[in-house]
Structures are given as structure tokens and as C-alpha cells.
Design an enzyme around this catalytic site. Structure first.
Site, PDB file in Angstrom:
ATOM      1  CG  HIS A 243      -2.049  -0.979   1.078  1.00  0.00           C
ATOM      2  ND1 HIS A 243      -2.567  -1.675   2.137  1.00  0.00           N
ATOM      3  CD2 HIS A 243      -2.746  -1.367  -0.021  1.00  0.00           C
ATOM      4  CE1 HIS A 243      -3.556  -2.452   1.691  1.00  0.00           C
ATOM      5  NE2 HIS A 243      -3.673  -2.284   0.399  1.00  0.00           N
TER       6      HIS A 243
ATOM      7  CD  GLU B 204      -0.557   0.538   4.360  1.00  0.00           C
ATOM      8  OE1 GLU B 204       0.134  -0.488   4.330  1.00  0.00           O
ATOM      9  OE2 GLU B 204      -1.792   0.527   4.233  1.00  0.00           O
TER      10      GLU B 204
ATOM     11  CG  HIS C  91      -0.051  -3.913   5.114  1.00  0.00           C
ATOM     12  ND1 HIS C  91      -0.714  -3.460   4.001  1.00  0.00           N
ATOM     13  CD2 HIS C  91       0.395  -5.155   4.785  1.00  0.00           C
ATOM     14  CE1 HIS C  91      -0.661  -4.374   3.056  1.00  0.00           C
ATOM     15  NE2 HIS C  91       0.009  -5.421   3.499  1.00  0.00           N
TER      16      HIS C  91
ATOM     17  CD  GLU D  93      -2.477  -3.106   9.119  1.00  0.00           C
ATOM     18  OE1 GLU D  93      -1.952  -1.980   8.945  1.00  0.00           O
ATOM     19  OE2 GLU D  93      -3.201  -3.666   8.279  1.00  0.00           O
TER      20      GLU D  93
HETATM   21 ZN   LIG Z   1      -1.852  -1.701   4.042  1.00  0.00          ZN
END
Ligand SMILES: [Zn+2]
Length: 456
Positions: free
Chosen positions: A175, A178, A313, A392
Site C-alpha cells: 500500500h 504506508e 502494513h 500493522e
Molecule cells: Zn496496508
């Protein structure tokens, strides 16, 4: 008007129009207290009038919502009429964007470091330099190219050159926005090569590491040049009007790569509307980036024992265990869920020790939201990699994607702590052993001798 002047004016206009400004955009913390609040917020999320920084809309969960300045009054009125509190937490998003783009003036341009966020070109130049500096250990590789013709590049760290090694795969930047994820992975690569800590040395040298810091290069570049909040890749094949969502049509120029993998594709938590952030693409594996990653994983499995697939992420401070579409008792549909949970739990506990950064663990459906078509679910469900986890990273939403650069190093340090622990637990459970660790050999001989004595 002179054609050259015209061209120049058009060019200037394009440059000015292209860069999205978040000047005076506000971010609110909204906490739904009841199921009714949740459904009101979910409707808002679907309407797309406001920009949700997270899609985890649940009772008592803090939901971050970004609001354009001209929509501020509407937003506040609407929520207050619905009886939902909204707390303004960021006054001007652009200020945070500008802060993140700041470059230290005093440092030499040649010197790569982790007190600011690097561009794609800087990251790639650094990979080359690292390979040059450690020719016997490091090599770079390319898993494919993007629709805008950029290479998707990575770095391999192989100390022992064994026949069929234990392999670990680390991937960041799927992504685009990020930014903390490529920064963390390059920092970890650097530690693998330079740290003098015994645990880190063991981890670096006993596993062959394949690290892709930026899995979505086109999107990453776009976050520097055009739109800091861009998430998807930059494939324009599905271009369409986004007027139905009140969004700029450019929103349709990209696919959410973490919804595009071919495992239970488009079954939940993904969209077929190109104008959404979670557009899964026209078909599974329609995108070059996801295909390249999948092919690379299969090639690693042919080369040795691929034990780790770890995706990075941000944000929310979680270690997610597959599968992302299951919660409750159904989590056991992953055959080694118990092992993965233990590995993640101990990794997270170790991570917290250094700076007291809290992390939660579980499946995405249980602690975030349901997702299908993600890379890490594919790695488990289709490719059958044993230890598959998704980080994350920082923070909990105070800055979200706009994490200040002075958090890169502390964030990376705690992540590396967790990797050391994850590897320790993974070996303890028995997924693999360091091939020629002196300790294992000594222990085996001791056990053998005691067994013989016992038999005699
Ligand atoms: Zn992500």
C-alpha cells in the site's frame, strides 16, 4: 500565443493541478457507542463523502475520519444530529504531510539514514550500494515490472550459501501511503548486515532473507509526487467517472493490491467499484505486482524451505494471523492457527518490552475487519507457507499514515525485537532448526550420550 509559451503554461497548470493538497483537511476521532452508531458510520463510509483512515467500524473502536475543509460544517452537523461525538484531532493534514516530506539540510545527500523518509530512487540506489559493499552476502533481484515500467526490486541476504536453505520473505510498501513499511524493512536489512547483537546475527545469518521494501513502486512514487494519501497501484485500465461518489475520477486509476491475490478473491471486504480504496481489480491476479509476488514465492519454495512470509502494513499496531475473512471459532480453519497465534503473541509481547508499544494480535476479521484477496492469506491458503503473519505498524492513529520520521528508528527497533522472538518460537515449535548452530550439535551429542548410558 506562442506555442512554446502555451505548452509551458499547460505544463505549469498540470503540475499545480496534479499535486493534491490536504491544506486544512481535518481529522476527527469518532467512537460509535451502539450498533445504530455503527450502521450510521458504515453508511457514511459507503457514501465516500468523507475519507475514512480505517475501515474498522465497530462499537467502541476509534474511527478516524478525514474531512475536506468545505465539508467540515456538514460533517459536524450531521454527526451531532445523529448524537455521535466527533473529536477534532488534526487541524491541518497538510502540515503533517509537509513535515514528513522534510529533508535534513545538514546531511550529505550521499548518506542514507533513517531520520527521514526515502524516495523510491533513494531506496533503490541504496540497495545497489549495499550489494556493492557486501558482495559475498548480498545480491539484488527484480521480480517484475509495473504498468509504469518501474522495476519491483528486492535484496537477498545469504551468509551461508547452503544447498536448500531456510528462507524468509519480507514485504513492505504494497500500500503506497504506508511509508513506515519500506523504512522499517531497509532499517532491518541494515541491521542484518551490521548489528553486533548475537540474536540479530543468528537471525540474519541462519535464514536466507528476501526483502522487498516497496512492492508497489508506482503507487509509492505517486505518494511523493501527487497524492500523499494514495493507497493502490497506478493501473489506469479501469478508468471511469467517480462522480457517483463525489470523487475525482483519478480515484479509479488503481487497484488495491492487497485485495487482488487469488485466494477467495472478492468474497468479502473488497469492492468491484474502481473508485473505491479497496477495488480488487477485474479478476484475481489482474495486476503485475501481485502476479510477480506470487511467482516469486513459488520460486523461493523451489529453492529451499520457505518458512516465513511476513507482510508489513500500517497502521494500528497489530500482528495479524491468517485468514482475514474468519473470526471466532472459525479461525481454526488455518491448520496451524494455534502455532501462529503463539508465535505472534510472543513476538508482540517482546515488541512491547522495548518502548511499551502495545500491539494486539488475531485475525483481521476479529480485530480489524473482514478482508479477502490479500497477499498474506494467499501465502497461507494457496502457497502453504508455514509461518505467515501481517504487521500493522505504528501508530494507533495519532498520525496514522503520516507518522513523523523520528519514529522510524524506534518503530524498527521494536519490530526487529519481535522478529528475533518470532524466529526463536518458530524454531522451538519445530518448523526448522539452524543447520549448523554449535549449540544444537552439542545438545544432540549430549542427548545421544545420555540415551546410550540409559540403555546400557
Ligand atoms: Zn496496508
Amino acid at each position: 500565443m506562442d506555442t512554446k509559451v502555451k505548452l509551458l503554461l499547460v505544463l505549469i497548470a498540470t503540475v499545480c493541478v496534479n499535486a493534491v493538497s490536504y491544506r486544512d483537511y481535518k481529522v476527527y476521532d469518532v467512537v460509535p457507542k451502539t450498533k445504530e452508531d455503527v450502521s450510521i458510520l458504515k453508511n457514511l463510509l459507503e457514501e465516500n463523502k468523507y475519507i475514512f483512515w480505517s475501515y474498522a467500524v465497530k462499537v467502541d473502536n476509534v474511527v478516524k475520519i478525514m474531512v475536506a475543509p468545505e465539508k467540515k460544517d456538514d460533517f459536524e452537523k450531521y454527526l451531532s444530529s445523529a448524537g455521535i461525538d466527533a473529536k477534532l484531532v488534526i487541524e491541518d493534514v497538510q502540515r503533517l504531510v509537509d513535515a514528513q516530506l522534510q529533508r535534513p539540510v545538514s546531511r550529505s545527500q550521499q548518506e542514507y539514514n533513517w531520520d527521514y523518509y526515502q524516495t523510491l530512487d533513494e531506496i533503490y540506489a541504496w540497495l545497489d550500494k549495499v550489494a556493492e559493499d557486501h558482495p559475498n552476502v548480498v545480491s539484488t533481484f527484480e521480480i517484475g515490472t509495473t504498468i509504469e515500467n518501474r522495476a519491483i526490486r528486492g535484496i537477498k541476504i545469504d551468509y551461508k550459501k547452503q544447498e536448500r536453505p531456510t528462507i524468509g520473505f519480507l514485504k513492505g510498501g504494497l500500500h503506497a501511503r504506508e511509508w513506515i513499511t519500506p523504512a522499517t524493512l531497509t532499517w532491518i536489512v541494515n541491521q542484518f548486515l551490521t548489528s553486533e547483537d548475537t540474536n540479530v546475527r543468528n537471525l540474519a545469518e541462519n535464514v536466507v532473507w528476501h526483502v522487498i521494501p516497496v512492492a508497489n513502486p508506482d503507487g509509492y512514487v505517486y505518494t511523493f509526487t501527487n497524492d500523499r494519501m494514495w493507497r493502490k497501484n497506478r493501473n489506469r485500465a479501469n478508468f471511469t467517472s467517480c462522480a457517483h461518489l463525489g470523487l475525482n475520477d483519478d480515484m479509479s486509476n488503481g487497484i488495491d493490491l492487497n485485495r487482488n491475490f487469488g485466494y477467495l478473491w472478492m468474497t468479502t471486504g473488497a469492492s468491484q467499484d474502481p473508485c473505491t480504496q479497496t477495488f480488487a481489480g477485474p479478476t484475481a491476479f489482474s495486476e503485475r505486482e501481485s502476479v510477480a509476488i506470487a511467482n516469486y514465492i513459488y520460486s523461493l519454495q523451489r529453492q529451499g524451505n520457505l518458512v516465513y512470509y511476513l507482510g508489513f502494513h500500517s497502521y494500528t499496531q497489530l500482528i495479524l494471523v491468517p485468514y482475514s475473512h474468519v473470526g471466532g471459532a472459525d479461525v481454526l480453519s488455518v491448520p496451524n492457527y494455534g502455532d501462529l497465534f503463539e508465535i505472534a503473541a510472543k513476538g508482540a509481547a517482546k515488541l512491547t518490552e522495548r518502548y511499551n508499544t502495545p500491539y494486539r494480535i488475531g485475525t483481521s476479521a476479529d480485530i480489524l475487519y473482514e478482508v479477502s484477496g490479500s497477499g498474506f492469506d494467499w501465502a497461507k491458503g494457496q502457497a502453504g507457507v508455514p509461518v505467515v503473519l501481517l504487521y500493522e505498524l505504528r501508530d494507533l492513529g495519532q498520525y496514522g499514515f503520516l507518522l513523523p520520521a523520528d519514529q522510524i528508528v524506534p518503530n524498527s527497533e521494536e519490530v526487529l525485537d519481535s522478529l528475533v522472538e518470532i524466529d526463536r518460537v518458530t524454531r522451538q515449535i519445530g518448523y526448522y532448526h539452524y543447520q549448523n548452530g554449535g549449540q544444537i550439535l552439542k545438545t544432540s551429542i549430549l542427548l545421544l550420550v545420555s540415551a546410550m548410558l540409559f540403555v546400557l
